[in-house]
Design a protein around this motif. Structure first.
Motif, PDB file in Angstrom:
ATOM      1  N   ILE A   1       1.187   7.502  -6.106  1.00 40.93           N
ATOM      2  CA  ILE A   1       0.138   8.526  -6.245  1.00 40.93           C
ATOM      3  C   ILE A   1       0.707   9.917  -5.926  1.00 40.93           C
ATOM      4  O   ILE A   1       0.409  10.888  -6.632  1.00 40.93           O
ATOM      5  CB  ILE A   1      -1.076   8.202  -5.338  1.00 40.93           C
ATOM      6  CG1 ILE A   1      -1.763   6.915  -5.816  1.00 40.93           C
ATOM      7  CG2 ILE A   1      -2.074   9.360  -5.315  1.00 40.93           C
ATOM      8  CD1 ILE A   1      -2.936   6.478  -4.968  1.00 40.93           C
ATOM      9  N   GLN A   2       1.558  10.005  -4.900  1.00 43.91           N
ATOM     10  CA  GLN A   2       2.091  11.342  -4.537  1.00 43.91           C
ATOM     11  C   GLN A   2       2.928  11.914  -5.677  1.00 43.91           C
ATOM     12  O   GLN A   2       2.924  13.116  -5.918  1.00 43.91           O
ATOM     13  CB  GLN A   2       2.940  11.284  -3.251  1.00 43.91           C
ATOM     14  CG  GLN A   2       2.244  10.692  -2.027  1.00 43.91           C
ATOM     15  CD  GLN A   2       0.773  11.081  -1.946  1.00 43.91           C
ATOM     16  OE1 GLN A   2       0.419  12.266  -2.026  1.00 43.91           O
ATOM     17  NE2 GLN A   2      -0.105  10.101  -1.815  1.00 43.91           N
TER      18      GLN A   2
ATOM     19  N   ILE B   1      -2.307   6.077   6.432  1.00 42.61           N
ATOM     20  CA  ILE B   1      -2.150   7.073   5.359  1.00 42.61           C
ATOM     21  C   ILE B   1      -1.044   8.073   5.723  1.00 42.61           C
ATOM     22  O   ILE B   1      -0.181   8.399   4.905  1.00 42.61           O
ATOM     23  CB  ILE B   1      -3.495   7.781   5.088  1.00 42.61           C
ATOM     24  CG1 ILE B   1      -4.449   6.797   4.392  1.00 42.61           C
ATOM     25  CG2 ILE B   1      -3.302   9.036   4.233  1.00 42.61           C
ATOM     26  CD1 ILE B   1      -5.884   7.270   4.274  1.00 42.61           C
TER      27      ILE B   1
ATOM     28  N   ALA C   1       0.826   4.315  -2.544  1.00 34.01           N
ATOM     29  CA  ALA C   1       0.558   5.692  -2.092  1.00 34.01           C
ATOM     30  C   ALA C   1       1.705   6.602  -2.538  1.00 34.01           C
ATOM     31  O   ALA C   1       1.474   7.751  -2.944  1.00 34.01           O
ATOM     32  CB  ALA C   1       0.386   5.719  -0.572  1.00 34.01           C
TER      33      ALA C   1
ATOM     34  N   LYS D   1       0.293  13.019  -8.518  1.00 33.97           N
ATOM     35  CA  LYS D   1      -0.649  14.117  -8.237  1.00 33.97           C
ATOM     36  C   LYS D   1       0.013  15.476  -8.512  1.00 33.97           C
ATOM     37  O   LYS D   1       1.215  15.620  -8.263  1.00 33.97           O
ATOM     38  CB  LYS D   1      -1.070  14.058  -6.756  1.00 33.97           C
ATOM     39  CG  LYS D   1      -2.278  13.174  -6.524  1.00 33.97           C
ATOM     40  CD  LYS D   1      -2.443  12.820  -5.068  1.00 33.97           C
ATOM     41  CE  LYS D   1      -2.943  13.926  -4.200  1.00 33.97           C
ATOM     42  NZ  LYS D   1      -3.509  13.397  -2.927  1.00 33.97           N
TER      43      LYS D   1
ATOM     44  N   ASP E   1      -6.425  14.609   0.490  1.00 37.94           N
ATOM     45  CA  ASP E   1      -7.800  14.644  -0.023  1.00 37.94           C
ATOM     46  C   ASP E   1      -8.687  13.909   0.990  1.00 37.94           C
ATOM     47  O   ASP E   1      -8.811  12.681   0.956  1.00 37.94           O
ATOM     48  CB  ASP E   1      -7.807  13.954  -1.397  1.00 37.94           C
ATOM     49  CG  ASP E   1      -9.192  13.880  -2.008  1.00 37.94           C
ATOM     50  OD1 ASP E   1     -10.179  14.063  -1.280  1.00 37.94           O
ATOM     51  OD2 ASP E   1      -9.267  13.608  -3.222  1.00 37.94           O
TER      52      ASP E   1
ATOM     53  N   ARG F   1     -11.612  11.641  -0.303  1.00 42.42           N
ATOM     54  CA  ARG F   1     -11.132  10.321  -0.776  1.00 42.42           C
ATOM     55  C   ARG F   1     -10.866   9.395   0.431  1.00 42.42           C
ATOM     56  O   ARG F   1     -11.235   8.236   0.424  1.00 42.42           O
ATOM     57  CB  ARG F   1      -9.859  10.530  -1.615  1.00 42.42           C
ATOM     58  CG  ARG F   1      -9.001   9.299  -1.826  1.00 42.42           C
ATOM     59  CD  ARG F   1      -9.589   8.348  -2.827  1.00 42.42           C
ATOM     60  NE  ARG F   1      -8.756   7.156  -2.960  1.00 42.42           N
ATOM     61  CZ  ARG F   1      -9.203   5.952  -3.266  1.00 42.42           C
ATOM     62  NH1 ARG F   1     -10.478   5.756  -3.478  1.00 42.42           N
ATOM     63  NH2 ARG F   1      -8.390   4.939  -3.374  1.00 42.42           N
ATOM     64  N   GLU F   2     -10.282   9.913   1.467  1.00 45.95           N
ATOM     65  CA  GLU F   2      -9.992   9.104   2.660  1.00 45.95           C
ATOM     66  C   GLU F   2     -11.284   8.606   3.306  1.00 45.95           C
ATOM     67  O   GLU F   2     -11.377   7.459   3.731  1.00 45.95           O
ATOM     68  CB  GLU F   2      -9.160   9.904   3.667  1.00 45.95           C
ATOM     69  CG  GLU F   2      -7.746  10.163   3.162  1.00 45.95           C
ATOM     70  CD  GLU F   2      -6.838  10.826   4.196  1.00 45.95           C
ATOM     71  OE1 GLU F   2      -7.092  10.646   5.400  1.00 45.95           O
ATOM     72  OE2 GLU F   2      -5.891  11.513   3.790  1.00 45.95           O
TER      73      GLU F   2
ATOM     74  N   ARG G   1       0.828  -1.210   0.000  1.00 45.16           N
ATOM     75  CA  ARG G   1       0.000   0.000   0.000  1.00 45.16           C
ATOM     76  C   ARG G   1       0.854   1.249   0.000  1.00 45.16           C
ATOM     77  O   ARG G   1       0.602   2.223  -0.706  1.00 45.16           O
ATOM     78  CB  ARG G   1      -0.918  -0.019   1.232  1.00 45.16           C
ATOM     79  CG  ARG G   1      -1.955   1.063   1.183  1.00 45.16           C
ATOM     80  CD  ARG G   1      -2.779   1.212   2.422  1.00 45.16           C
ATOM     81  NE  ARG G   1      -3.982   1.955   2.113  1.00 45.16           N
ATOM     82  CZ  ARG G   1      -3.997   3.250   1.850  1.00 45.16           C
ATOM     83  NH1 ARG G   1      -2.864   3.944   1.863  1.00 45.16           N
ATOM     84  NH2 ARG G   1      -5.134   3.861   1.558  1.00 45.16           N
TER      85      ARG G   1
ATOM     86  N   LEU H   1       2.357   9.013   3.753  1.00 47.67           N
ATOM     87  CA  LEU H   1       2.694  10.372   3.294  1.00 47.67           C
ATOM     88  C   LEU H   1       4.060  10.797   3.843  1.00 47.67           C
ATOM     89  O   LEU H   1       4.866  11.396   3.125  1.00 47.67           O
ATOM     90  CB  LEU H   1       1.614  11.361   3.733  1.00 47.67           C
ATOM     91  CG  LEU H   1       0.237  11.184   3.053  1.00 47.67           C
ATOM     92  CD1 LEU H   1      -0.785  12.160   3.636  1.00 47.67           C
ATOM     93  CD2 LEU H   1       0.340  11.384   1.540  1.00 47.67           C
TER      94      LEU H   1
HETATM   95  O1  LIG Z   1      -5.563   9.013  -3.315  1.00 50.72           O
HETATM   96  C1  LIG Z   1      -4.795   9.945  -3.100  1.00 50.72           C
HETATM   97  O2  LIG Z   1      -4.991  11.081  -3.547  1.00 50.72           O
HETATM   98  C2  LIG Z   1      -3.621   9.753  -2.251  1.00 50.72           C
HETATM   99  O3  LIG Z   1      -2.795  10.650  -2.120  1.00 50.72           O
HETATM  100  C3  LIG Z   1      -3.470   8.465  -1.515  1.00 50.72           C
HETATM  101  C4  LIG Z   1      -3.990   8.570  -0.102  1.00 50.72           C
HETATM  102  C5  LIG Z   1      -3.872   7.136   0.499  1.00 50.72           C
HETATM  103  O4  LIG Z   1      -2.834   6.810   1.102  1.00 50.72           O
HETATM  104  O5  LIG Z   1      -4.779   6.353   0.250  1.00 50.72           O
HETATM  105  C6  LIG Z   1      -3.157   9.515   0.647  1.00 50.72           C
HETATM  106  C7  LIG Z   1      -3.547  10.778   0.910  1.00 50.72           C
HETATM  107  C8  LIG Z   1      -4.836  11.305   0.507  1.00 50.72           C
HETATM  108  O6  LIG Z   1      -5.381  12.174   1.463  1.00 50.72           O
HETATM  109  C9  LIG Z   1      -5.779  10.261   0.118  1.00 50.72           C
HETATM  110  C10 LIG Z   1      -5.402   8.978  -0.099  1.00 50.72           C
END
Ligand SMILES: O=C(O)C(=O)C[C@]1(C(=O)O)C=C[C@@H](O)C=C1
Length: 328
Positions: free
Chosen positions: A259-260, A303, A256, A263, A272, A275-276, A252, A307
């Motif tokens: 994704i960072q 999470i 993650a 984004k 976000d 999303r969480e 995971r 991060l």
């Molecule tokens: O999905 C995202 O935008 C991510 O950055 C991943 C993630 C996660 O670890 O699931 C991390 C931070 C966000 O606040 C939301 C979800």
């Protein structure tokens, strides 16, 4: 997975077969024979040319744990009785009834490999031969059908049926001597299909052994609920679930991190919360006892750890590309 599809491990508990200090069919863990749990050795390759005593003693010298031996012929059985903890009746010998009887009379646990063309009935009949000789310590081993393939052509439906019909532990022979099983797919499939153990070829390389143990450790808790009866058993079961959890957490955190990087604004700055909230709600459907309220702080910690790691790794990468502060 429906409850009906889940394996009732307790049904087999009473039928567990002990080989040395290894219990096969005792619910969990899935035994890896040819890995860290037990070793086995086949005398077939020697064709009776080297005394069985000598070959088995050599194997014994480097291994204190449970040792199983496959005889080449009945002439090997005395030596097996002296030094081994169990006997393997190889697929090619499965229908040598005189040998099977003589093996059973040793009183050691017997692993019966299914002959390459043997039907379920023919395979199960061998159990009756053993029982008729007063030996109830039988484990059935699915070892593949006749179709020539690179890997072992396992019949997992047949293995499941053997387990159900006989009430005895079943294991799957997944090969590996030729390096063919190192992706762990066959091991995972056998574990998911309910194998109580995996039998690796003697001399399977470390990658094959690791993949088999991974399937036994990480996959099994996901597909098999456990019903531990003692504190020690319950702790061992939690250790297995934690192993699976750790594997998923590591995966995971890597995702993650990706994704960072993808984004427009990553890290804590691009958090976000909607999303969480949605991912926690989705997880609560699979973890209804915890529910959203209890899951939320858990996932918040997960999470945030992801991060923090992503930011630390990004900082490291920046340092590498600009040179370390000492050289700046
Ligand atoms: O999905 C995202 O935008 C991510 O950055 C991943 C993630 C996660 O670890 O699931 C991390 C931070 C966000 O606040 C939301 C979800």
């Amino acid at each position: 997975m429906s409850n009906a599809a889940q394996l009732d491990r307790r049904a087999v508990r009473g039928r567990a077969v002990r080989v040395g200090d290894l219990a096969i069919g005792d619910g969990m863990p899935v035994a890896v024979i040819g890995g860290q749990d037990a070793r086995w050795l086949s005398l077939r390759g020697h064709h009776g040319g080297i005394p069985a005593d000598e070959v088995i003693c050599r194997a014994r010298a480097g291994w204190d744990g449970p040792l199983l031996v496959e005889p080449f012929s009945a002439a090997d059985l005395d030596a097996i009785a002296r030094h081994a903890d169990g006997v393997v009746v190889g697929a090619a010998w499965m229908q040598d009834f005189a040998l099977v009887r003589a093996v059973a009379r040793l009183g050691l646990p017997v692993i019966v490999q299914r002959g390459r063309a043997a039907t379920l009935e023919e395979w199960l009949a061998i159990v009756d031969y053993c029982v008729a000789e007063g030996n109830d310590l039988v484990v059935l081993c699915e070892s593949g059908s006749r179709t020539p393939l690179e890997g072992v052509p396992l019949d997992l439906t047949l293995m499941r049926a053997a387990r159900e019909r006989s009430g005895r532990p079943v294991i799957a022979s997944i090969g590996g001597g030729d390096g063919g099983a190192d992706d762990g797919v066959l091991a995972a499939a056998a574990v998911a299909a309910g194998a109580d153990g995996l039998l690796l070829d003697p001399g399977a390389p470390p990658a094959v052994v690791i993949a088999a143990h991974e399937a036994a450790t990480v996959l099994a808790p996901l597909v098999r609920p456990e019903a531990p009866a003692t504190l020690a058993e319950a702790r061992a079961a939690i250790d297995r679930v934690d192993a699976a959890l750790a594997t998923l957490l590591e995966r995971r955190v890597a995702l993650a991190g990706t994704i960072q990087r993808l984004k427009p604004v990553g890290g804590f700055q691009g958090r976000d919360m909607e999303r969480e909230r949605r991912l926690v709600a989705a997880m609560a459907c699979r973890a209804p006892r915890l529910g959203e309220e209890r899951l939320a702080p858990v996932m918040n910690a997960v999470i945030e750890a992801g991060l923090r790691l992503a930011e630390a790794e990004r900082g490291d990468a920046r340092l590498r590309s600009h040179g370390s502060p000492d050289h700046a």
